[in-house]
Design an enzyme around this catalytic site. Structure first.
Site, PDB file in Angstrom:
ATOM      1  CD  GLU A   6       5.498 -55.567  32.655  1.00  6.90           C
ATOM      2  OE1 GLU A   6       6.393 -55.075  31.958  1.00  6.90           O
ATOM      3  OE2 GLU A   6       4.447 -56.042  32.182  1.00  6.90           O
ATOM      4  CG  HIS A  52      10.531 -53.463  33.548  1.00  6.47           C
ATOM      5  ND1 HIS A  52       9.159 -53.653  33.606  1.00  6.47           N
ATOM      6  CD2 HIS A  52      10.759 -52.807  32.379  1.00  6.47           C
ATOM      7  CE1 HIS A  52       8.606 -53.136  32.520  1.00  6.47           C
ATOM      8  NE2 HIS A  52       9.561 -52.620  31.761  1.00  6.47           N
ATOM      9  CG  ASP A  63       6.403 -58.729  29.793  1.00  6.43           C
ATOM     10  OD1 ASP A  63       5.607 -59.663  29.574  1.00  6.43           O
ATOM     11  OD2 ASP A  63       6.063 -57.538  29.785  1.00  6.43           O
ATOM     12  CG  HIS A 109      -1.105 -52.496  25.988  1.00 11.31           C
ATOM     13  ND1 HIS A 109       0.065 -52.997  25.463  1.00 11.31           N
ATOM     14  CD2 HIS A 109      -0.801 -52.064  27.236  1.00 11.31           C
ATOM     15  CE1 HIS A 109       1.030 -52.892  26.353  1.00 11.31           C
ATOM     16  NE2 HIS A 109       0.538 -52.322  27.445  1.00 11.31           N
ATOM     17  CG  ASP A 138      12.173 -50.891  29.230  1.00 12.07           C
ATOM     18  OD1 ASP A 138      12.869 -51.907  29.156  1.00 12.07           O
ATOM     19  OD2 ASP A 138      10.963 -50.918  29.531  1.00 12.07           O
ATOM     20  CG  ASP A 192      -1.158 -52.678  22.050  1.00 15.05           C
ATOM     21  OD1 ASP A 192      -0.737 -51.514  22.090  1.00 15.05           O
ATOM     22  OD2 ASP A 192      -0.857 -53.555  22.877  1.00 15.05           O
TER      23      ASP A 192
END
EC number: 5.3.1.5
Length: 438
Positions: free
Chosen positions: A233, A272, A297, A102, A308, A105
């Site tokens: 996503e 997810h 992912d 990201h 999660d 990040d």
């Protein structure tokens, strides 16, 4: 960073089943040919920046446990550069072909969007320089549109068009940096694109806003010549009560409604999937069936918990069925296996990052090899063809080809001697068959 972070200094290599206690691959032989491609080119592993380098080890009941040196200091850009040094050392030690990140990040947010973009571009310069002498490439980039308080009511779906505009500026910068670094995809994850209560939510308006936002990203992708797909996503909840990208089926309906199927695919995550009440296998199989599969992912959730957990993927039977689905339809194109996974809060030794990735890479390799063996033997494809063989015959083709009306079918069903009988689904046989390979 001047000080050494990892104890290990030699890249992890394949050693086979007789490997000793040092980090080594027992199944992942990157140069092994499977269906005419190297295993590395099939699996396309990527290390994620956020969990591996940004997460401090905190949880809702306690603060950081990892005490990373780049998490503390007065010069945010110096900390970002130190983090990049450790990141590229991790990529080298794991010998991975890709990484993901990201925007925030990699680079600190500034006092304004302009300052944040300048910071991102400066770190992108550093990434570019490091990549010039490294193996690793960028699988995908993305923008964090969920952490800052401005996005507490969403980014694209925010009731304030100025926040929509701010998010657009952030995504443009992240997309352009992704393009500059040779990224193969660009991801949009709508962590706050949903609602906490319908009492203050206009569903149609917010969906239209989200459709417009994704359309703008697609338009800009073409404008700058970015050839990779945009990836959405799916996730049903967390941090919001309900997210608009709930699961594969929901995302497909959204993309079809806003005419985005040509340019947008899906990045599917195991954790997810189970939060949405589906298996990982289901979500991947459905995405492949609908033509929207893009990337994975790869991680695992805890079936007993409702959130999660992002643990490293270690479930070989589960992964084997997923890889069988992907390999049967040609394998990855621009996508890959991104380790959106974090070590546990008590795993405070730096080399725990290495052990976690190596273990999961081996699990994926073992599962992939099992999937290839199943596919080569027709273990699952042959029974499937047999189960649906009637639809490959003349009458089945005529029905699907529009050559039979409802009345035609009814007349045939009413004819003398028409009494079709059911056949066994053979579920137990197929389950035991899979166990022979994994």
């Amino acid at each position: 960073m001047s000080a050494k972070f990892f104890e290990e200094s030699t890249p992890v290599a394949f050693a086979g089943q007789d490997a000793g206690p040092a980090p080594a691959f027992r199944w992942y032989d990157k140069d092994r040919l499977v269906h005419g491609r190297r295993l590395e080119d099939h699996l396309r592993f990527a290390v994620c920046y956020w969990h591996s380098l940004c997460w401090p080890g905190g949880d809702p009941f306690g603060g950081e446990t990892f005490l990373r040196p780049w998490h503390h200091g007065t010069d945010a850009m110096a900390q970002a550069r130190a983090k990049a040094d450790v990141a590229f050392e991790l990529f080298r030690l794991l010998d991975v072909p890709f990484f993901t990140f990201h925007d925030v990040d990699a680079a600190p947010e500034g006092a304004s969007l302009a300052e944040s973009v300048a910071n991102l571009n400066a770190i992108a310069d550093l990434f570019e320089a490091k990549m010039a002498s490294a193996k690793v490439r960028l699988l995908w980039g993305t923008a964090n549109l969920f952490t800052h308080r401005r996005y507490m009511a969403g980014a694209a779906t925010n009731p304030d068009p100025d926040i929509f505009t701010y998010a657009a500026g952030q995504v443009r910068a992240a997309l352009e940096v992704t393009h500059r670094l040779g990224g193969q995809n660009y991801v949009l994850w709508g962590g706050r694109e949903g609602y906490e209560t319908l009492l203050n939510t206009d569903l149609k308006r917010e969906l239209d806003q989200l459709g417009r936002f994704v359309s703008l990203v697609v338009e800009h992708k073409h404008k700058i010549g970015f050839n990779g797909p945009i990836l959405i996503e799916p996730k049903p909840k967390e941090p919001t009560k309900h997210q608009y990208d709930f699961d594969v089926a929901t995302c497909y309906g959204f993309l079809a409604r806003y005419d985005l199927l040509k340019d947008v695919k899906l990045n599917i995550e195991q954790n997810h999937a189970i939060l949405a009440g589906h298996s990982f296998h289901h979500e991947v199989a459905l995405a492949e069936a609908l033509g929207v599969f893009g990337s994975l992912d790869v991680n695992r959730g805890d079936d007993l918990l409702g959130w999660d957990t992002d643990q490293f993927a270690m479930n070989v039977p589960e992964l084997a069925l997923v890889f069988h689905e992907i390999l049967n339809r040609g394998g990855f194109t621009s996508g890959g296996l991104n380790f959106d996974a974090k070590i546990r809060r008590q795993s405070i030794d730096p080399d725990d990052l290495i052990h976690a990735h190596v273990g999961s890479m081996d699990a994926c390799a073992r599962a992939f090899l099992a999937a290839a063996d199943m596919l080569d033997a027709g273990a699952l494809t042959a029974p499937l063809d047999k189960r649906y063989e009637g639809w490959a015959g003349p009458e089945g083709r005529a029905i699907l080809g529009g050559q039979r009306s409802l009345a035609d079918l009814a007349d045939r069903a009413l004819g003398p001697g028409f009494d079709p009988q059911p056949r066994s689904g053979r579920q137990e046989y197929l389950e035991s068959l899979v166990n022979r390979y994994v």
